[in-house]
Design a protein around this motif. Structure first.
Motif, mmCIF file in Angstrom:
data_model
loop_
_atom_site.group_PDB
_atom_site.id
_atom_site.type_symbol
_atom_site.label_atom_id
_atom_site.label_comp_id
_atom_site.label_asym_id
_atom_site.label_seq_id
_atom_site.Cartn_x
_atom_site.Cartn_y
_atom_site.Cartn_z
ATOM 1 N N LYS A 157 0.829 -1.204 0.000
ATOM 2 C CA LYS A 157 0.000 0.000 0.000
ATOM 3 C C LYS A 157 0.865 1.257 0.000
ATOM 4 O O LYS A 157 0.532 2.255 -0.643
ATOM 5 C CB LYS A 157 -0.942 -0.006 1.198
ATOM 6 C CG LYS A 157 -2.039 -1.056 1.092
ATOM 7 C CD LYS A 157 -2.905 -1.093 2.343
ATOM 8 C CE LYS A 157 -4.002 -2.149 2.215
ATOM 9 N NZ LYS A 157 -4.825 -2.237 3.438
ATOM 10 N N GLU A 158 1.979 1.206 0.701
ATOM 11 C CA GLU A 158 2.905 2.343 0.714
ATOM 12 C C GLU A 158 3.449 2.602 -0.692
ATOM 13 O O GLU A 158 3.519 3.761 -1.146
ATOM 14 C CB GLU A 158 4.063 2.053 1.678
ATOM 15 C CG GLU A 158 5.134 3.136 1.701
ATOM 16 C CD GLU A 158 6.347 2.726 2.513
ATOM 17 O OE1 GLU A 158 7.423 3.301 2.297
ATOM 18 O OE2 GLU A 158 6.227 1.812 3.365
ATOM 19 N N GLU A 159 3.827 1.534 -1.386
ATOM 20 C CA GLU A 159 4.351 1.681 -2.741
ATOM 21 C C GLU A 159 3.280 2.238 -3.698
ATOM 22 O O GLU A 159 3.558 3.125 -4.504
ATOM 23 C CB GLU A 159 4.849 0.326 -3.266
ATOM 24 C CG GLU A 159 6.029 -0.239 -2.509
ATOM 25 C CD GLU A 159 7.332 0.448 -2.889
ATOM 26 O OE1 GLU A 159 8.060 -0.068 -3.751
ATOM 27 O OE2 GLU A 159 7.614 1.510 -2.299
ATOM 28 N N ILE A 160 2.065 1.724 -3.588
ATOM 29 C CA ILE A 160 0.984 2.195 -4.457
ATOM 30 C C ILE A 160 0.683 3.663 -4.186
ATOM 31 O O ILE A 160 0.486 4.461 -5.124
ATOM 32 C CB ILE A 160 -0.284 1.341 -4.269
ATOM 33 C CG1 ILE A 160 -0.037 -0.097 -4.739
ATOM 34 C CG2 ILE A 160 -1.457 1.957 -5.020
ATOM 35 C CD1 ILE A 160 0.325 -0.214 -6.208
ATOM 36 N N PHE B 56 10.710 9.124 -10.066
ATOM 37 C CA PHE B 56 10.977 8.018 -9.139
ATOM 38 C C PHE B 56 12.110 8.380 -8.194
ATOM 39 O O PHE B 56 12.015 8.184 -6.979
ATOM 40 C CB PHE B 56 11.321 6.742 -9.917
ATOM 41 C CG PHE B 56 10.135 5.960 -10.359
ATOM 42 C CD1 PHE B 56 9.700 4.855 -9.642
ATOM 43 C CD2 PHE B 56 9.434 6.318 -11.498
ATOM 44 C CE1 PHE B 56 8.599 4.126 -10.047
ATOM 45 C CE2 PHE B 56 8.326 5.605 -11.915
ATOM 46 C CZ PHE B 56 7.907 4.509 -11.188
ATOM 47 N N HIS B 57 13.191 8.893 -8.735
ATOM 48 C CA HIS B 57 14.363 9.202 -7.905
ATOM 49 C C HIS B 57 14.065 10.284 -6.881
ATOM 50 O O HIS B 57 14.611 10.254 -5.771
ATOM 51 C CB HIS B 57 15.532 9.615 -8.805
ATOM 52 C CG HIS B 57 16.052 8.491 -9.636
ATOM 53 N ND1 HIS B 57 17.119 8.624 -10.500
ATOM 54 C CD2 HIS B 57 15.658 7.197 -9.755
ATOM 55 C CE1 HIS B 57 17.356 7.471 -11.102
ATOM 56 N NE2 HIS B 57 16.471 6.588 -10.660
ATOM 57 N N SER B 58 13.194 11.225 -7.217
ATOM 58 C CA SER B 58 12.836 12.265 -6.252
ATOM 59 C C SER B 58 12.039 11.698 -5.088
ATOM 60 O O SER B 58 11.928 12.329 -4.030
ATOM 61 C CB SER B 58 12.052 13.385 -6.948
ATOM 62 O OG SER B 58 10.797 12.917 -7.382
ATOM 63 N N ASN B 59 11.490 10.489 -5.279
ATOM 64 C CA ASN B 59 10.788 9.775 -4.209
ATOM 65 C C ASN B 59 11.648 8.673 -3.595
ATOM 66 O O ASN B 59 11.134 7.792 -2.896
ATOM 67 C CB ASN B 59 9.488 9.171 -4.744
ATOM 68 C CG ASN B 59 8.389 10.192 -4.949
ATOM 69 O OD1 ASN B 59 7.710 10.569 -4.008
ATOM 70 N ND2 ASN B 59 8.224 10.667 -6.174
ATOM 71 N N ASN B 60 12.946 8.744 -3.878
ATOM 72 C CA ASN B 60 13.903 7.750 -3.361
ATOM 73 C C ASN B 60 13.559 6.329 -3.781
ATOM 74 O O ASN B 60 13.732 5.365 -3.027
ATOM 75 C CB ASN B 60 14.004 7.822 -1.829
ATOM 76 C CG ASN B 60 14.642 9.112 -1.358
ATOM 77 O OD1 ASN B 60 15.592 9.596 -1.966
ATOM 78 N ND2 ASN B 60 14.116 9.679 -0.301
ATOM 79 N N LEU B 61 13.073 6.204 -5.019
ATOM 80 C CA LEU B 61 12.776 4.894 -5.592
ATOM 81 C C LEU B 61 13.594 4.725 -6.866
ATOM 82 O O LEU B 61 13.737 5.665 -7.655
ATOM 83 C CB LEU B 61 11.293 4.775 -5.950
ATOM 84 C CG LEU B 61 10.271 4.851 -4.824
ATOM 85 C CD1 LEU B 61 8.871 4.781 -5.405
ATOM 86 C CD2 LEU B 61 10.485 3.747 -3.806
ATOM 87 N N SER B 62 14.112 3.541 -7.073
ATOM 88 C CA SER B 62 14.743 3.210 -8.350
ATOM 89 C C SER B 62 13.842 2.218 -9.069
ATOM 90 O O SER B 62 13.304 1.293 -8.469
ATOM 91 C CB SER B 62 16.143 2.619 -8.143
ATOM 92 O OG SER B 62 16.176 1.696 -7.087
ATOM 93 N N PHE B 63 13.656 2.442 -10.371
ATOM 94 C CA PHE B 63 12.746 1.615 -11.157
ATOM 95 C C PHE B 63 13.283 0.192 -11.305
ATOM 96 O O PHE B 63 12.562 -0.789 -11.201
ATOM 97 C CB PHE B 63 12.546 2.257 -12.536
ATOM 98 C CG PHE B 63 11.310 1.810 -13.231
ATOM 99 C CD1 PHE B 63 10.119 2.496 -13.040
ATOM 100 C CD2 PHE B 63 11.311 0.718 -14.082
ATOM 101 C CE1 PHE B 63 8.952 2.096 -13.688
ATOM 102 C CE2 PHE B 63 10.160 0.307 -14.734
ATOM 103 C CZ PHE B 63 8.984 1.001 -14.530
ATOM 104 N N ASN B 64 14.571 0.079 -11.619
ATOM 105 C CA ASN B 64 15.330 -1.183 -11.624
ATOM 106 C C ASN B 64 15.103 -2.122 -12.811
ATOM 107 O O ASN B 64 15.981 -2.942 -13.099
ATOM 108 C CB ASN B 64 15.090 -1.986 -10.335
ATOM 109 C CG ASN B 64 15.722 -1.339 -9.126
ATOM 110 O OD1 ASN B 64 16.760 -0.687 -9.238
ATOM 111 N ND2 ASN B 64 15.105 -1.484 -7.978
ATOM 112 N N PRO C 54 19.891 4.428 -7.883
ATOM 113 C CA PRO C 54 19.645 5.161 -9.135
ATOM 114 C C PRO C 54 20.580 4.765 -10.268
ATOM 115 O O PRO C 54 20.225 4.880 -11.442
ATOM 116 C CB PRO C 54 19.845 6.628 -8.732
ATOM 117 C CG PRO C 54 20.659 6.580 -7.473
ATOM 118 C CD PRO C 54 20.268 5.322 -6.777
ATOM 119 N N GLN C 55 21.776 4.267 -9.938
ATOM 120 C CA GLN C 55 22.719 3.877 -10.980
ATOM 121 C C GLN C 55 22.160 2.768 -11.858
ATOM 122 O O GLN C 55 22.450 2.693 -13.053
ATOM 123 C CB GLN C 55 24.048 3.428 -10.355
ATOM 124 C CG GLN C 55 25.119 3.032 -11.366
ATOM 125 C CD GLN C 55 25.418 4.119 -12.382
ATOM 126 O OE1 GLN C 55 25.576 5.278 -12.028
ATOM 127 N NE2 GLN C 55 25.478 3.760 -13.669
#
Length: 217
Positions: free
Chosen positions: A53-56, A124-132, A174-175
């Motif tokens: 739920k946090e991710e969504i 995504f990166h501004s939310n501290n998430l990497s798509f991967n 992010p790399q």
């Protein structure tokens, strides 16, 4: 609020993935065509549900025209069983993989595409998430050359499915996305859907673009 069967009609099955069945529907409250992912294999343990739920919610908060928007996550009950579903924007297009199979892209066109991809991944990166798992297959383009990343495909590398043995790991890297963008840049310029670290340089004639790809990968 209408119940599920009143709210969503003209439900056409279009796909199935590891964690959901995907339908094209009409939302009768908004009169819009949308996509529904009805979740089939969600681990409903408290830890996984909280993380899911946090991710969504984070995906729903993102505001970028090059990301397929997530409208809602909710649930309904059928025969005493609870089903969770995610409503997202309907976007008709083909993957970039399909695009380069049928078209030779101009360098300027590729630069504009990559710019839009970078701007959306920056969300995504501004939310501290990497798509991967960014790839030619989860980036879509329509007949107006509008690009959108399939936002929900981000969830495919997560540990939400029932009976997954691995623990949830949330690492901001992010790399990984920068590398994937470098590979995609090469793919679009060369027209090839693969990437060989030892052989790709001969396919890129523009030395300035080659240096960018080298730096990314």
């Amino acid at each position: 609020m209408k119940n599920f069967n009143e709210k969503y009609t003209v439900r056409d099955f279009i796909d199935k993935n590891k964690w959901s069945n995907v339908y094209e529907c009409i939302n009768n409250e908004t009169n819009e065509k949308i996509i529904l992912n009805i979740i089939t294999s969600l681990d409903k343990s408290e830890e996984h549900m909280s993380y899911f739920k946090e991710e969504i919610n984070t995906l729903m908060s993102m505001n970028n025209s090059n990301l397929i928007s997530i409208n809602d996550m909710s649930s309904y009950i059928n025969k005493d069983k609870t089903y969770y579903y995610i409503e997202s924007e309907y976007f008709k297009g083909i993957s970039l993989g399909e695009k380069i199979e049928n078209n030779k892209l101009e360098e300027k066109e590729v630069i504009n595409m990559v710019k839009e991809i970078c701007e959306s991944i920056n969300e995504f990166h501004s939310n501290n998430l990497s798509f991967n798992i960014l790839s030619l297959e989860n980036i879509l383009i329509n007949y107006n050359n509008q690009i959108k990343i399939d936002t929900l495909s981000y969830l495919e590398n997560k540990r939400f499915v029932e009976n997954e043995e691995e623990n949830i790991v949330k690492v901001f890297n992010p790399q990984s996305d920068i590398y994937d963008i470098g590979v995609i840049w090469y793919n679009l310029l060369s027209g090839k859907t693969t990437f060989d670290k030892n052989k790709y340089k001969k396919d890129i004639k523009d030395k300035s673009l080659l240096r960018v790809i080298e730096k990314a990968t």
